[in-house]
Design a protein around this motif. Structure first.
Motif, PDB file in Angstrom:
ATOM      1  N   PRO A  57       0.814  -1.223   0.000  1.00 36.52           N
ATOM      2  CA  PRO A  57       0.000   0.000   0.000  1.00 36.52           C
ATOM      3  C   PRO A  57       0.849   1.276   0.000  1.00 36.52           C
ATOM      4  O   PRO A  57       0.484   2.260  -0.642  1.00 36.52           O
ATOM      5  CB  PRO A  57      -0.819  -0.104   1.286  1.00 36.52           C
ATOM      6  N   ALA A  58       1.986   1.267   0.673  1.00 31.47           N
ATOM      7  CA  ALA A  58       2.835   2.468   0.726  1.00 31.47           C
ATOM      8  C   ALA A  58       3.343   2.827  -0.671  1.00 31.47           C
ATOM      9  O   ALA A  58       3.297   3.997  -1.083  1.00 31.47           O
ATOM     10  CB  ALA A  58       4.004   2.243   1.678  1.00 31.47           C
ATOM     11  N   TRP A  59       3.828   1.836  -1.412  1.00 34.32           N
ATOM     12  CA  TRP A  59       4.335   2.072  -2.764  1.00 34.32           C
ATOM     13  C   TRP A  59       3.212   2.584  -3.650  1.00 34.32           C
ATOM     14  O   TRP A  59       3.377   3.550  -4.387  1.00 34.32           O
ATOM     15  CB  TRP A  59       4.917   0.785  -3.335  1.00 34.32           C
ATOM     16  N   GLN A  60       2.055   1.951  -3.573  1.00 40.72           N
ATOM     17  CA  GLN A  60       0.927   2.333  -4.416  1.00 40.72           C
ATOM     18  C   GLN A  60       0.406   3.730  -4.082  1.00 40.72           C
ATOM     19  O   GLN A  60       0.039   4.492  -4.979  1.00 40.72           O
ATOM     20  CB  GLN A  60      -0.170   1.281  -4.319  1.00 40.72           C
ATOM     21  N   ARG A  61       0.401   4.076  -2.801  1.00 40.06           N
ATOM     22  CA  ARG A  61      -0.032   5.433  -2.415  1.00 40.06           C
ATOM     23  C   ARG A  61       0.919   6.481  -2.984  1.00 40.06           C
ATOM     24  O   ARG A  61       0.482   7.524  -3.485  1.00 40.06           O
ATOM     25  CB  ARG A  61      -0.100   5.564  -0.898  1.00 40.06           C
ATOM     26  N   LEU A  62       2.211   6.233  -2.886  1.00 39.99           N
ATOM     27  CA  LEU A  62       3.189   7.187  -3.414  1.00 39.99           C
ATOM     28  C   LEU A  62       3.061   7.306  -4.929  1.00 39.99           C
ATOM     29  O   LEU A  62       3.075   8.415  -5.469  1.00 39.99           O
ATOM     30  CB  LEU A  62       4.605   6.766  -3.029  1.00 39.99           C
ATOM     31  N   TYR A  63       2.919   6.178  -5.605  1.00 39.21           N
ATOM     32  CA  TYR A  63       2.761   6.173  -7.059  1.00 39.21           C
ATOM     33  C   TYR A  63       1.559   7.026  -7.462  1.00 39.21           C
ATOM     34  O   TYR A  63       1.642   7.845  -8.376  1.00 39.21           O
ATOM     35  CB  TYR A  63       2.584   4.734  -7.532  1.00 39.21           C
ATOM     36  N   ARG A  64       0.461   6.863  -6.759  1.00 39.24           N
ATOM     37  CA  ARG A  64      -0.771   7.585  -7.102  1.00 39.24           C
ATOM     38  C   ARG A  64      -0.783   9.025  -6.601  1.00 39.24           C
ATOM     39  O   ARG A  64      -1.632   9.818  -7.023  1.00 39.24           O
ATOM     40  CB  ARG A  64      -1.972   6.829  -6.542  1.00 39.24           C
ATOM     41  N   ALA A  65       0.133   9.369  -5.720  1.00 39.60           N
ATOM     42  CA  ALA A  65       0.155  10.728  -5.164  1.00 39.60           C
ATOM     43  C   ALA A  65       0.760  11.749  -6.115  1.00 39.60           C
ATOM     44  O   ALA A  65       0.582  12.945  -5.928  1.00 39.60           O
ATOM     45  CB  ALA A  65       0.920  10.739  -3.837  1.00 39.60           C
ATOM     46  N   MET A  66       1.456  11.263  -7.127  1.00 38.48           N
ATOM     47  CA  MET A  66       2.078  12.191  -8.078  1.00 38.48           C
ATOM     48  C   MET A  66       1.000  13.002  -8.793  1.00 38.48           C
ATOM     49  O   MET A  66      -0.035  12.466  -9.169  1.00 38.48           O
ATOM     50  CB  MET A  66       2.904  11.425  -9.114  1.00 38.48           C
ATOM     51  N   GLU A  67       1.277  14.283  -8.970  1.00 39.23           N
ATOM     52  CA  GLU A  67       0.351  15.159  -9.680  1.00 39.23           C
ATOM     53  C   GLU A  67       1.064  15.755 -10.882  1.00 39.23           C
ATOM     54  O   GLU A  67       2.221  16.163 -10.786  1.00 39.23           O
ATOM     55  CB  GLU A  67      -0.146  16.272  -8.765  1.00 39.23           C
ATOM     56  N   HIS A  68       0.374  15.828 -11.991  1.00 41.03           N
ATOM     57  CA  HIS A  68       0.972  16.291 -13.241  1.00 41.03           C
ATOM     58  C   HIS A  68       1.579  17.680 -13.110  1.00 41.03           C
ATOM     59  O   HIS A  68       2.724  17.894 -13.490  1.00 41.03           O
ATOM     60  CB  HIS A  68      -0.073  16.304 -14.369  1.00 41.03           C
ATOM     61  N   LYS A  69       0.832  18.614 -12.593  1.00 42.32           N
ATOM     62  CA  LYS A  69       1.297  20.001 -12.554  1.00 42.32           C
ATOM     63  C   LYS A  69       2.514  20.153 -11.635  1.00 42.32           C
ATOM     64  O   LYS A  69       3.479  20.836 -11.992  1.00 42.32           O
ATOM     65  CB  LYS A  69       0.169  20.924 -12.086  1.00 42.32           C
ATOM     66  N   ILE A  70       2.490  19.513 -10.490  1.00 43.80           N
ATOM     67  CA  ILE A  70       3.613  19.599  -9.556  1.00 43.80           C
ATOM     68  C   ILE A  70       4.858  18.957 -10.168  1.00 43.80           C
ATOM     69  O   ILE A  70       5.960  19.502 -10.086  1.00 43.80           O
ATOM     70  CB  ILE A  70       3.251  18.959  -8.205  1.00 43.80           C
ATOM     71  N   ALA A  71       4.699  17.802 -10.808  1.00 45.82           N
ATOM     72  CA  ALA A  71       5.835  17.127 -11.450  1.00 45.82           C
ATOM     73  C   ALA A  71       6.406  17.997 -12.567  1.00 45.82           C
ATOM     74  O   ALA A  71       7.620  18.152 -12.690  1.00 45.82           O
ATOM     75  CB  ALA A  71       5.407  15.774 -11.988  1.00 45.82           C
ATOM     76  N   LYS A  72       5.537  18.577 -13.362  1.00 45.08           N
ATOM     77  CA  LYS A  72       5.987  19.437 -14.460  1.00 45.08           C
ATOM     78  C   LYS A  72       6.777  20.622 -13.926  1.00 45.08           C
ATOM     79  O   LYS A  72       7.864  20.937 -14.427  1.00 45.08           O
ATOM     80  CB  LYS A  72       4.784  19.939 -15.255  1.00 45.08           C
ATOM     81  N   ASN A  73       6.262  21.285 -12.902  1.00 46.76           N
ATOM     82  CA  ASN A  73       6.961  22.438 -12.339  1.00 46.76           C
ATOM     83  C   ASN A  73       8.310  22.055 -11.739  1.00 46.76           C
ATOM     84  O   ASN A  73       9.299  22.783 -11.886  1.00 46.76           O
ATOM     85  CB  ASN A  73       6.085  23.135 -11.299  1.00 46.76           C
ATOM     86  N   ALA A  74       8.372  20.904 -11.071  1.00 48.85           N
ATOM     87  CA  ALA A  74       9.641  20.444 -10.497  1.00 48.85           C
ATOM     88  C   ALA A  74      10.663  20.169 -11.598  1.00 48.85           C
ATOM     89  O   ALA A  74      11.838  20.533 -11.473  1.00 48.85           O
ATOM     90  CB  ALA A  74       9.418  19.200  -9.646  1.00 48.85           C
ATOM     91  N   LEU A  75      10.233  19.537 -12.679  1.00 50.48           N
ATOM     92  CA  LEU A  75      11.145  19.255 -13.782  1.00 50.48           C
ATOM     93  C   LEU A  75      11.592  20.535 -14.474  1.00 50.48           C
ATOM     94  O   LEU A  75      12.740  20.645 -14.899  1.00 50.48           O
ATOM     95  CB  LEU A  75      10.498  18.298 -14.776  1.00 50.48           C
ATOM     96  N   LEU A  76      10.706  21.502 -14.580  1.00 48.24           N
ATOM     97  CA  LEU A  76      11.100  22.785 -15.178  1.00 48.24           C
ATOM     98  C   LEU A  76      12.131  23.496 -14.319  1.00 48.24           C
ATOM     99  O   LEU A  76      13.049  24.129 -14.838  1.00 48.24           O
ATOM    100  CB  LEU A  76       9.866  23.667 -15.387  1.00 48.24           C
TER     101      LEU A  76
END
Length: 84
Positions: free
Chosen positions: A58-77
């Protein structure tokens, strides 16, 4: 893996209409490839923080699903801007 299936789908969409693919198929192919990349990023983050061998937990799956597109995009930028 989900990412590999999504990339295969994107490639199939690109070849769907032969020499001149329809715009709708190409847009869908780009969108599908984006989701493949996003799911690969989610997997990478979960594997690094929880561990790949714990994928069914459950911990791995929660982290996997917690990712958000906008936050990931901003972090990569931000990373892109900081590189020389």
């Amino acid at each position: 893996m989900l990412e590999a299936r999504l990339i295969a789908t994107a490639r199939a969409l690109c070849r769907r209409t032969g020499r001149r693919p329809r715009d709708a198929f190409m847009r869908r192919a780009v969108s599908t490839a984006y989701y493949a990349m996003f799911h690969a990023l989610c997997r990478l983050c979960a594997d690094q923080l929880i561990g790949g061998k714990y994928e069914k937990t459950p911990a791995w799956q929660r982290l996997y699903r917690a990712m958000e597109h906008k936050i990931a995009k901003n972090a990569l930028l931000l990373i892109k801007v900081r590189q020389p």
